[in-house]
Design an enzyme around this catalytic site. Structure first.
Site, short mmCIF file in Angstrom:
data_model
loop_
_atom_site.label_atom_id
_atom_site.label_comp_id
_atom_site.label_asym_id
_atom_site.label_seq_id
_atom_site.Cartn_x
_atom_site.Cartn_y
_atom_site.Cartn_z
N GLY A 179 -28.63 -5.44 3.96
CA GLY A 179 -27.65 -5.43 2.93
C GLY A 179 -26.62 -6.52 3.25
O GLY A 179 -26.85 -7.16 4.33
N ASP B 80 -33.73 0.18 6.68
CA ASP B 80 -33.32 -0.06 5.43
C ASP B 80 -34.70 0.34 4.59
O ASP B 80 -35.72 -0.01 4.79
CB ASP B 80 -32.97 -1.58 4.98
N ASN B 81 -34.16 0.87 3.39
CA ASN B 81 -35.36 1.26 2.33
C ASN B 81 -35.47 0.19 1.24
O ASN B 81 -36.43 0.23 0.26
CB ASN B 81 -35.06 2.57 1.59
N LEU C 134 -24.34 2.30 7.61
CA LEU C 134 -23.94 1.58 6.41
C LEU C 134 -24.78 1.81 5.21
O LEU C 134 -24.78 1.26 4.26
CB LEU C 134 -23.84 0.01 6.79
N LYS D 239 -26.90 11.74 -2.26
CA LYS D 239 -27.74 12.10 -1.13
C LYS D 239 -27.91 11.17 0.01
O LYS D 239 -27.84 11.64 1.00
CB LYS D 239 -29.26 12.34 -1.88
N THR D 240 -27.81 9.97 -0.42
CA THR D 240 -27.58 8.89 0.67
C THR D 240 -26.42 9.25 1.48
O THR D 240 -26.47 8.99 2.75
CB THR D 240 -27.85 7.37 0.12
N TYR E 251 -20.54 8.15 -5.44
CA TYR E 251 -19.80 7.44 -4.56
C TYR E 251 -18.77 7.75 -3.65
O TYR E 251 -18.59 8.22 -2.56
CB TYR E 251 -19.83 5.75 -4.75
N THR F 222 -14.85 -6.62 0.18
CA THR F 222 -15.57 -7.62 1.16
C THR F 222 -16.32 -8.68 0.36
O THR F 222 -17.08 -8.21 -0.46
CB THR F 222 -16.33 -7.02 2.45
#
Length: 316
Positions: A13, A34-35, A74, A92-93, A146, A176
């Site tokens: 990311g 990472d997915n 992250l 879920k993440t 989130y 950021t």
């Protein structure tokens, strides 16, 4: 000496790729997980030839079994467009991902960093926000997947610290920006820069009076890694990481139009639900514990950001 092996989830990311790059420059061996839901291989192509860099395609909602010394967690969509696309998966993440990474850290006794967010403060009733403020969050709104997911992850991290004596670091990351942001992520800096470069109308929500604090990515990486490397016993967080310089959204739009030399017009749209009106970190804790504060002024950071998007748009 044996190289320290570091796992970075969400490593392809925007922010994760910069952390991977910095860690490799520090002589670390880096495993990027990472997915690729929001991460992009373009962000890490320049790292592929490094023999100490490894990529694993994996979703953190499932357990992962690796041997590392440190973990930077992250993994999670971080822009409203992406995290609202599949809100259940976003929660879920944050939650299952935290459980799985904490379980891994517990098994191998690794130190672990959690990328939390200023969104844990919701639409704040105090300004600037200190780490002791509990927040003003809507638990059932469209942003809750989130906001509450990250709040629950913080709870898990501190419970693992208390119950299992796990070495944790919890950083609350404020806005950021910089090169490698995704142009379609709906964040205000990338939106405005892309619209200005294309000569399109710049979309400002509400009257543009809501404020944000923008931290250049190099400063943020300094803060995150400095926090992780800090050995003080009481320096586990939560710690605000961001730039206390405050700008209205309208000021940002005008600055970007000027930097780009664009003929874009500013148009106003209805303010989204639960969009916070103020966001500014109190970074006293970060200053005191590790002598960190951002150094890059907004205009100086926007210049390479504009250059990145200009080059990116020319390729597509």
């Amino acid at each position: 000496m044996k190289k320290k092996r570091v796992l970075v989830t969400g490593g392809s990311g925007f922010l994760g790729s910069h952390i991977c790059e910095r860690l490799l420059g520090m002589g670390r061996e880096v495993i990027c997980v990472d997915n690729f839901f929001t991460g992009r291989k373009d962000n890490i192509l320049h790292l592929m030839d490094n023999p100490f860099f490894e990529i694993i395609r994996h979703d953190v909602t499932f357990p992962l079994y690796v041997e590392v010394d440190e973990i930077y967690n992250l993994a999670c969509p971080a822009s409203p467009i992406h995290y609202q696309h599949d809100p259940v998966q976003t929660t879920k993440t944050s939650v299952h991902g935290a459980i799985n990474m904490l379980g891994l850290a517990k098994r191998i006794r690794a130190k672990i960093f959690q990328a939390s967010t200023s969104e844990v403060y919701g639409d704040p009733e105090i300004h600037p926000q200190t780490e002791g403020y509990w927040g003003n969050v809507n638990p059932i709104g469209i942003r809750s997947c989130y906001d509450e997911g990250k709040r629950c992850a913080e709870t898990l991290f501190f419970d693992y610290n208390r119950q299992h004596d796990l070495r944790i670091k919890v950083g609350r990351i404020f806005n950021t920006y910089g090169p490698r942001m995704a142009m379609d992520d709906g964040r205000v800096v990338s939106n405005f820069v892309v619209q200005a470069l294309r000569g399109e109308d710049i979309t400002v929500y509400g009257k543009g009076e809501q404020t944000r604090s923008f931290c250049y990515v190099d400063d943020m990486v300094d803060g995150i890694i400095g926090f992780m490397e800090n050995t003080l016993d009481d320096c586990i967080g939560p710690m605000n990481l961001g730039n206390p310089g405050e700008f209205t959204i309208l000021e940002l739009a005008k600055t970007i139009i000027e930097l780009v030399g664009s003929k874009s017009r500013i148009v106003f749209r209805e303010l989204p639900l639960d969009d916070p009106m103020q966001r500014k970190p109190d970074i006293t804790f970060a200053k005191r514990s590790m002598n960190w504060e951002p150094k890059v002024p907004l205009r100086d950071g926007l210049a390479p950001t504009v250059e990145y998007f200009d080059n990116y748009l020319k390729k597509i």
